[in-house]
Motif scaffolding. Structure first.
Motif, PDB file in Angstrom:
ATOM      1  N   THR A 156      14.496  31.910  30.915  1.00 58.23           N
ATOM      2  CA  THR A 156      13.330  32.586  31.472  1.00 58.23           C
ATOM      3  C   THR A 156      12.829  33.683  30.535  1.00 58.23           C
ATOM      4  OG1 THR A 156      14.776  34.123  32.629  1.00 58.23           O
ATOM      5  CG2 THR A 156      14.092  32.150  33.841  1.00 58.23           C
ATOM      6  N   ALA A 157      11.851  34.415  31.051  1.00 58.77           N
ATOM      7  CA  ALA A 157      11.263  35.577  30.376  1.00 58.77           C
ATOM      8  C   ALA A 157      10.722  35.168  29.002  1.00 58.77           C
ATOM      9  CB  ALA A 157      12.277  36.714  30.296  1.00 58.77           C
ATOM     10  N   TYR A 158      11.144  35.865  27.939  1.00 53.55           N
ATOM     11  CA  TYR A 158      10.613  35.616  26.597  1.00 53.55           C
ATOM     12  C   TYR A 158      11.354  34.507  25.868  1.00 53.55           C
ATOM     13  CZ  TYR A 158       9.378  40.453  27.736  1.00 53.55           C
ATOM     14  OH  TYR A 158       8.938  41.591  28.379  1.00 53.55           O
ATOM     15  N   TYR A 159      12.270  33.829  26.561  1.00 54.57           N
ATOM     16  CA  TYR A 159      13.186  32.893  25.896  1.00 54.57           C
ATOM     17  C   TYR A 159      13.069  31.483  26.468  1.00 54.57           C
ATOM     18  CZ  TYR A 159      14.889  37.648  25.495  1.00 54.57           C
ATOM     19  OH  TYR A 159      14.953  39.003  25.324  1.00 54.57           O
ATOM     20  N   GLY A 160      11.894  31.154  27.018  1.00 51.67           N
ATOM     21  CA  GLY A 160      11.692  29.858  27.649  1.00 51.67           C
ATOM     22  C   GLY A 160      11.763  28.701  26.661  1.00 51.67           C
ATOM     23  N   PRO A 161      11.687  27.481  27.159  1.00 55.89           N
ATOM     24  CA  PRO A 161      11.858  26.295  26.299  1.00 55.89           C
ATOM     25  C   PRO A 161      10.768  26.147  25.238  1.00 55.89           C
ATOM     26  CG  PRO A 161      11.200  25.674  28.534  1.00 55.89           C
ATOM     27  CD  PRO A 161      11.527  27.113  28.590  1.00 55.89           C
ATOM     28  N   PHE A 162       9.653  26.853  25.374  1.00 54.32           N
ATOM     29  CA  PHE A 162       8.582  26.773  24.374  1.00 54.32           C
ATOM     30  C   PHE A 162       8.436  28.080  23.581  1.00 54.32           C
ATOM     31  CE2 PHE A 162       7.450  23.822  27.803  1.00 54.32           C
ATOM     32  CZ  PHE A 162       7.393  22.638  27.089  1.00 54.32           C
ATOM     33  N   SER A 163       9.431  28.923  23.654  1.00 47.32           N
ATOM     34  CA  SER A 163       9.388  30.198  22.933  1.00 47.32           C
ATOM     35  C   SER A 163       9.792  30.003  21.479  1.00 47.32           C
ATOM     36  CB  SER A 163      10.330  31.209  23.591  1.00 47.32           C
ATOM     37  OG  SER A 163      11.681  30.771  23.482  1.00 47.32           O
ATOM     38  N   GLY A 164       9.563  31.028  20.681  1.00 47.45           N
ATOM     39  CA  GLY A 164       9.920  30.964  19.266  1.00 47.45           C
ATOM     40  C   GLY A 164      11.407  30.823  19.038  1.00 47.45           C
ATOM     41  N   ILE A 165      12.227  31.508  19.833  1.00 42.43           N
ATOM     42  CA  ILE A 165      13.678  31.428  19.623  1.00 42.43           C
ATOM     43  C   ILE A 165      14.198  30.050  20.008  1.00 42.43           C
ATOM     44  CG2 ILE A 165      14.215  32.395  21.901  1.00 42.43           C
ATOM     45  CD1 ILE A 165      16.197  32.860  18.610  1.00 42.43           C
ATOM     46  N   SER A 166      13.611  29.442  21.056  1.00 40.92           N
ATOM     47  CA  SER A 166      14.003  28.078  21.430  1.00 40.92           C
ATOM     48  C   SER A 166      13.672  27.103  20.303  1.00 40.92           C
ATOM     49  CB  SER A 166      13.280  27.664  22.713  1.00 40.92           C
ATOM     50  OG  SER A 166      13.483  26.296  22.987  1.00 40.92           O
ATOM     51  N   LEU A 167      12.504  27.280  19.699  1.00 40.10           N
ATOM     52  CA  LEU A 167      12.095  26.409  18.601  1.00 40.10           C
ATOM     53  C   LEU A 167      13.046  26.569  17.412  1.00 40.10           C
ATOM     54  CD1 LEU A 167       9.695  24.461  17.902  1.00 40.10           C
ATOM     55  CD2 LEU A 167       8.666  26.411  16.717  1.00 40.10           C
ATOM     56  N   ALA A 168      13.404  27.813  17.081  1.00 40.94           N
ATOM     57  CA  ALA A 168      14.296  28.057  15.942  1.00 40.94           C
ATOM     58  C   ALA A 168      15.655  27.408  16.156  1.00 40.94           C
ATOM     59  CB  ALA A 168      14.447  29.559  15.718  1.00 40.94           C
ATOM     60  N   ILE A 169      16.184  27.496  17.380  1.00 46.27           N
ATOM     61  CA  ILE A 169      17.514  26.951  17.655  1.00 46.27           C
ATOM     62  C   ILE A 169      17.480  25.429  17.745  1.00 46.27           C
ATOM     63  CG2 ILE A 169      19.356  26.848  19.376  1.00 46.27           C
ATOM     64  CD1 ILE A 169      18.708  29.787  20.054  1.00 46.27           C
ATOM     65  N   ASN A 170      16.566  24.904  18.526  1.00 47.42           N
ATOM     66  CA  ASN A 170      16.568  23.459  18.811  1.00 47.42           C
ATOM     67  C   ASN A 170      16.048  22.609  17.650  1.00 47.42           C
ATOM     68  OD1 ASN A 170      17.651  23.710  21.423  1.00 47.42           O
ATOM     69  ND2 ASN A 170      15.624  24.223  22.250  1.00 47.42           N
ATOM     70  N   ARG A 171      15.215  23.190  16.780  1.00 43.34           N
ATOM     71  CA  ARG A 171      14.669  22.413  15.665  1.00 43.34           C
ATOM     72  C   ARG A 171      15.293  22.806  14.320  1.00 43.34           C
ATOM     73  NH1 ARG A 171      13.200  18.013  17.552  1.00 43.34           N
ATOM     74  NH2 ARG A 171      12.290  17.595  15.476  1.00 43.34           N
ATOM     75  N   HIS A 172      16.317  23.616  14.344  1.00 39.77           N
ATOM     76  CA  HIS A 172      17.009  23.927  13.087  1.00 39.77           C
ATOM     77  C   HIS A 172      17.637  22.641  12.557  1.00 39.77           C
ATOM     78  CE1 HIS A 172      19.815  25.595  10.181  1.00 39.77           C
ATOM     79  NE2 HIS A 172      19.210  26.771  10.302  1.00 39.77           N
ATOM     80  N   PRO A 173      17.476  22.342  11.273  1.00 40.42           N
ATOM     81  CA  PRO A 173      17.999  21.078  10.734  1.00 40.42           C
ATOM     82  C   PRO A 173      19.485  20.876  10.993  1.00 40.42           C
ATOM     83  CG  PRO A 173      16.475  22.059   9.170  1.00 40.42           C
ATOM     84  CD  PRO A 173      16.652  23.066  10.277  1.00 40.42           C
ATOM     85  N   ARG A 174      20.277  21.918  10.947  1.00 43.74           N
ATOM     86  CA  ARG A 174      21.705  21.750  11.224  1.00 43.74           C
ATOM     87  C   ARG A 174      21.919  21.333  12.674  1.00 43.74           C
ATOM     88  NH1 ARG A 174      25.625  25.216  11.156  1.00 43.74           N
ATOM     89  NH2 ARG A 174      27.121  23.638  10.466  1.00 43.74           N
ATOM     90  N   GLN A 175      21.113  21.875  13.573  1.00 40.71           N
ATOM     91  CA  GLN A 175      21.228  21.495  14.986  1.00 40.71           C
ATOM     92  C   GLN A 175      20.879  20.023  15.157  1.00 40.71           C
ATOM     93  OE1 GLN A 175      22.655  22.358  17.778  1.00 40.71           O
ATOM     94  NE2 GLN A 175      21.253  23.837  18.736  1.00 40.71           N
ATOM     95  N   LEU A 176      19.834  19.582  14.498  1.00 40.82           N
ATOM     96  CA  LEU A 176      19.413  18.190  14.626  1.00 40.82           C
ATOM     97  C   LEU A 176      20.438  17.239  14.008  1.00 40.82           C
ATOM     98  CD1 LEU A 176      15.629  18.587  13.725  1.00 40.82           C
ATOM     99  CD2 LEU A 176      16.648  18.390  16.003  1.00 40.82           C
TER     100      LEU A 176
END
Length: 710
Positions: A481-501
Motif C-alpha cells: 500500500t501507500a507509496y509502495y504499490g505494485p505500480f510504484s517505482g520501488i516495485s518496478l526496481a525490485i520486480n524488473r531487476h535482471p537478477r530477479q528475473l
C-alpha cells in the motif's frame, strides 16, 4: 530618543559599543554554524536545533550569572582582570570545529550527546561572550555613571540579528563548514582584543569594590517579588513561543538554517525595538494585531486536516507573524517592568533565566506532558494570559478607565475562544489514534480507520505525514500500500531487476543467492512484502520507536519471505561506518525513502551521500529515491547528481488508487544497468521530467528554497 551626551568623547564609547556588537554577532553566528555542522549527525530532525537552543539559553544564563557575580562582588579592576584572564585561557578551545569522534551511535541519548558535544566544543568561549553584553554595559555605566546603558542592549541585539541574518545569505553559501568554524574563531580572537580595550579605563578604579554611580540612583529599589515573577514569566513565554514556533515551522516545512534564523531573528528584532524606545510597543496597536494573527494561525492549524494544502510561503508568513506579535507583546511588557540602571545585571539575569526556563520547558518538560507538539498551543494561550495580567495591573490598559471592564471581558473571552479552538485542533489530531509516542525524532501515531469494513486499515503517521498503511482484513493483509504499490517505482526496481528475473526457481535462489535490498527509512516495512526466499532486506532506521511500532502493530516484517534486518541509527552514518569497517553491502537495490515527510534530511541528497551509496551498490545496482513531497520537487537535485555519477535517472510516477490503498508517488531510479534500461515494462512506466534544471547539493551547502514545488 536618548543619546550619549556630547561631553562623552566618541572614542570612549567606541570600545564598549564595538565589543558588545561583536560579541553579540559571534554569539548568534555560532549557533547556526554549529547546529548546521552537526545536523546530519543526528538525522536532520527539528530537535537538533531546539536542543542546541536549550544549550545556548542555559549557557547564556550562565554567562549572565557570571557577569552579575563579577559586577556584584568585585571591584572594576578585578572584574577586568578575571574576565580578560578567562578570555585568554579560552583561546585554547579554538578552532571550534567539532571532531568526528562525537558522531553518535545507537546507544547514546541524542539530546545528551548534542549537549556534551557543544560543551566540549564551544562551551567556554560561548559562556564568556554571552557575559559580554551585561558585563560591558556595567563597565560602561561605571565609567560613565550618568548615562543610561540600556540602548547598548539594543545594539547588542542588532549585532545578534546581523550575526543570524548573515549566515544563510552570506556565510553558508560562500564558506564550507570547516571554513565557517575557522572564520568564527578568528572573530573570537578579535573580540579578545576589543574587550581588552574596553577594560583599560577600569584600571583607574581603586581595588576595593565600591559604586561609582550617580548618588541619585542609590535611592532606587529592586523590583518587587510579583514584578520579578512577571519579568521571569514574560521572558520564559517569549522563549517558549520562539522554540515552539521554530519546531512547528520545521515540522511542517523543512529543517534548514533559514527556518532557524527567521524565527530567532524576529525574536531579536522585537528585543531591539522594545528596548530602543517605548514608542515601538503601543498596546492599542499590538493587542488587536495579536488577536488577528492568532485567528490566522488557528485557521492554519485546522487546515492540516482539510483537503486543501496551504502554500509554503503563506505558512511561513503566518507562523512568523504570530511569533513576532507574541514577542512584541512579551518584550514590550518586559520593558515596562525594567528596573533602574543600577540593577541592570540582575534584570538581564532574570531575563536570561526566563529564556532558559522556556528552553527547558520545550525540550524537557513538554515531551513528558504532551503527546504532540502542543507547546505551541500552550505558548499562544500563555501569551494572552500574561498580556491580560499586565493589562489588569494598569488603570488604563488600552485607552481610558471608562472601557476598562469591557476590555477585560473581551480579553477573557478571547483567551477562552483561543483555548477552545486549539483544544479542537488537538482533538482532531488524536482522532482514531490507538497509540502515540514522542521522542527526540518526533511524534508517531498509530491510527485505525474504517473498522468493521473491507477497507479497515492501520496507519503510521509521523506528524501529519502517512508513513505506512496496512489493511486489517485477512484477504488484503499483505497487499503493498501507500507509496509502495505494485505500480510504484520501488516495485518496478525490485520486480524488473535482471537478477530477479533470472532467479526463476528456489534452486536458483539457493545457488546464486537472492536480491540484496537496502532501505534507508523503515516506515512500517511495506517493501518487505516484495521479498522472496533467499532475499536479504536491510533497513536503516534512525527512530527506535518506528522499529518497535513496525513490529508490534504491523506484520510486513514478520510475514516477509526473505530475511530482514533493521539497523538502528542514521542511515548515512551507518553506511559510512560499514564502509570504514571494509564491509561493502553490495546491494542490488538501495532505496532512499526519507523525503516524503516535513523534516527533510538534506544530507541524504548531497554529492557526498551519492558517492557513499554507490560504494555499497553493485556496479549494475539500482538506486531508488522516493521523492514524493507536498512542498518540494527534488528531481533537479537527483538528476544532477545522477548525471555527475555517470548514471541515468528515470522518473516513475504512480497515481493514487484509494480503493487499493495506494497513494500518489514519485520515484527516481538511478542506474547504468543496461538490461533494466532496455526493459519494455520499465520504459512504458517512464514519464518526462517537469523541467531539465539541475542543482548540485553538497554537505557544505544546500538550499531547499531552490526546489520549492511550483
Amino acid at each position: 530618543m536618548t543619546s550619549f551626551p556630547p561631553k562623552i568623547p566618541p572614542v570612549s564609547v567606541l570600545p564598549y559599543a564595538f565589543a558588545i556588537f561583536l560579541s553579540a554577532f559571534l554569539l548568534f553566528q555560532v549557533e547556526p554554524i554549529i547546529a548546521r555542522y552537526i545536523l546530519p549527525w543526528f538525522g536532520g530532525t527539528p530537535a537538533v536545533w531546539t536542543t542546541c537552543m536549550l544549550f545556548f539559553q542555559v549557557f547564556l544564563l550562565g554567562g549572565y550569572g557570571y557577569a552579575h557575580l563579577l559586577a556584584s562582588h568585585l571591584s572594576p579592576r578585578h572584574q577586568a582582570l578575571v574576565h580578560l584572564g578567562l578570555v585568554v585561557c579560552s583561546l585554547v578551545f579554538l578552532p571550534i570545529t567539532p571532531d568526528d569522534v562525537w558522531k553518535p551511535d545507537v546507544t547514546q541519548d541524542p539530546m545528551l550527546a548534542i549537549i556534551l558535544l557543544l560543551m566540549v566544543t564551544i562551551g567556554v568561549p560561548f559562556l564568556l561572550i554571552s557575559a559580554s553584553g551585561p558585563l560591558l554595559q556595567h563597565w560602561f555605566n561605571r565609567v560613565h555613571p550618568t548615562v543610561a546603558p540600556y540602548r547598548l542592549f539594543a545594539l547588542s541585539n542588532l549585532g545578534s540579528l546581523l550575526g543570524l541574518v548573515s549566515y544563510p545569505f552570506f556565510i553558508e553559501p560562500q564558506l564550507g563548514l570547516r571554513m565557517q568554524t575557522l572564520f568564527w574563531s578568528a572573530g573570537y580572537g578579535l573580540y579578545a582584543v576589543m574587550c581588552t580595550w574596553g577594560a583599560l579605563p577600569l584600571f583607574r578604579f581603586p581595588l576595593r569594590s565600591e559604586s561609582s554611580e550617580n548618588p541619585e540612583y542609590r535611592k532606587d529599589k529592586k523590583a518587587r517579588l510579583p514584578e520579578s515573577f512577571l519579568i521571569l514569566s514574560l521572558a520564559a513565554c517569549g522563549s517558549v513561543v520562539l522554540l515552539a514556533t521554530t519546531n512547528q515551522i520545521c515540522r511542517d516545512i523543512a529543517v534548514i538554517p533559514f527556518l532557524w534564523v527567521l524565527p530567532l531573528g524576529l525574536y531579536l528584532i522585537s528585543f531591539i525595538l522594545c528596548f530602543d524606545h517605548p514608542r515601538w510597543y503601543d498596546r492599542r496597536i499590538w493587542v488587536p494585531v495579536l488577536l488577528v494573527l492568532l485567528s490566522a494561525v488557528v485557521y492554519l492549524l485546522h487546515q492540516e486536516y482539510a483537503e486543501t494544502e496551504v502554500i509554503v510561503y503563506i505558512q511561513i508568513f503566518i507562523y512568523s507573524a504570530v511569533l513576532f506579535a507574541c514577542c512584541m507583546v512579551c518584550h514590550g511588557e518586559l520593558v515596562r517592568l525594567r528596573p533602574p540602571a543600577r540593577f541592570l545585571t540582575s534584570f538581564y539575569l532574570m531575563v536570561a533565566l526566563g529564556g532558559a526556563l522556556g528552553g527547558v520547558f520545550v525540550n524537557l518538560v513538554a515531551p513528558v506532558l504532551f503527546k504532540g507538539y502542543w507547546e505551541f498551543h500552550f505558548g499562544l494561550v500563555a501569551t494572552m494570559m500574561l498580556l491580560a495580567i499586565c493589562l489588569f495591573r494598569t488603570r488604563d490598559p488600552l485607552r481610558s478607565p471608562r472601557i476598562l471592564w469591557s476590555e477585560r471581558v473581551f480579553l477573557v473571552g478571547g483567551i477562552a475562544t483561543l483555548a477552545g479552538f486549539l483544544a479542537m485542533h488537538i482533538q482532531e489530531e488524536q482522532a482514531s489514534t490507538i497509540l502515540t509516542t514522542r521522542n527526540f525524532y518526533g511524534v508517531l501515531r498509530v491510527k485505525e480507520t474504517d473498522r468493521g469494513t473491507e477497507s479497515a486499515s492501520r496507519f503510521l503517521y509521523h506528524g501529519r505525514i502517512n508513513h505506512g498503511r496496512q489493511f486489517l482484513t485477512p484477504r488484503r493483509h499483505l497487499y503493498p500500500t501507500a507509496y509502495y504499490g505494485p505500480f510504484s517505482g520501488i516495485s518496478l526496481a525490485i520486480n524488473r531487476h535482471p537478477r530477479q528475473l533470472g532467479l526463476n526457481t528456489l534452486e536458483d535462489r539457493k545457488g546464486q543467492g537472492g536480491l540484496r535490498v537496502g532501505n534507508i527509512g523503515l516506515g512500517v516495512g511495506t517493501t518487505a512484502v516484495y521479498s522472496r526466499p533467499g532475499d536479504i532486506y536491510r533497513f536503516y532506521e534512525i527512530n527506535p520507536d518506528v522499529d518497535r511500532m513496525a513490529r508490534e502493530y504491523f506484520t510486513y516484517l514478520k510475514n516477509a519471505q526473505g530475511a530482514q534486518q533493521v539497523v538502528l541509527g542514521d542511515g548515512r552514518i551507518s553506511l559510512e561506518r560499514e564502509l570504514g569497517n571494509k564491509h561493502r553491502q553490495q546491494f542490488d537495490i538501495l532505496a532512499v525513502d526519507a523525503f516524503s515527510g516535513d523534516g527533510i534530511p538534506v544530507h541524504l541528497l548531497t554529492r557526498e551521500a551519492f558517492a557513499l551509496y554507490w560504494e555499497h551498490l553493485r556496479p549494475d545496482g539500482i538506486l531508488a529515491l522516493h521523492i514524493t513531497n507536498l512542498h518540494f520537487d527534488f528531481s533537479p537535485v537527483v538528476r544532477a547528481l545522477a548525471r555527475e555519477s555517470g548514471k541515468q535517472a528515470l522518473w516513475i510516477k504512480d497515481m493514487a488508487d484509494h480503493g487499493k490503498g495506494n497513494s500518489y508517488s514519485d520515484w527516481v531510479l538511478v542506474t547504468n544497468n543496461q538490461a533494466f534500461l532496455d526493459d519494455f515494462f520499465v520504459n512504458i512506466r517512464i514519464v518526462p521530467w517537469r523541467s531539465l534544471e539541475e542543482i548540485i547539493w553538497t554537505d557544505d551547502y544546500s538550499n531547499l528554497f531552490q526546489v520549492v514545488a511550483p
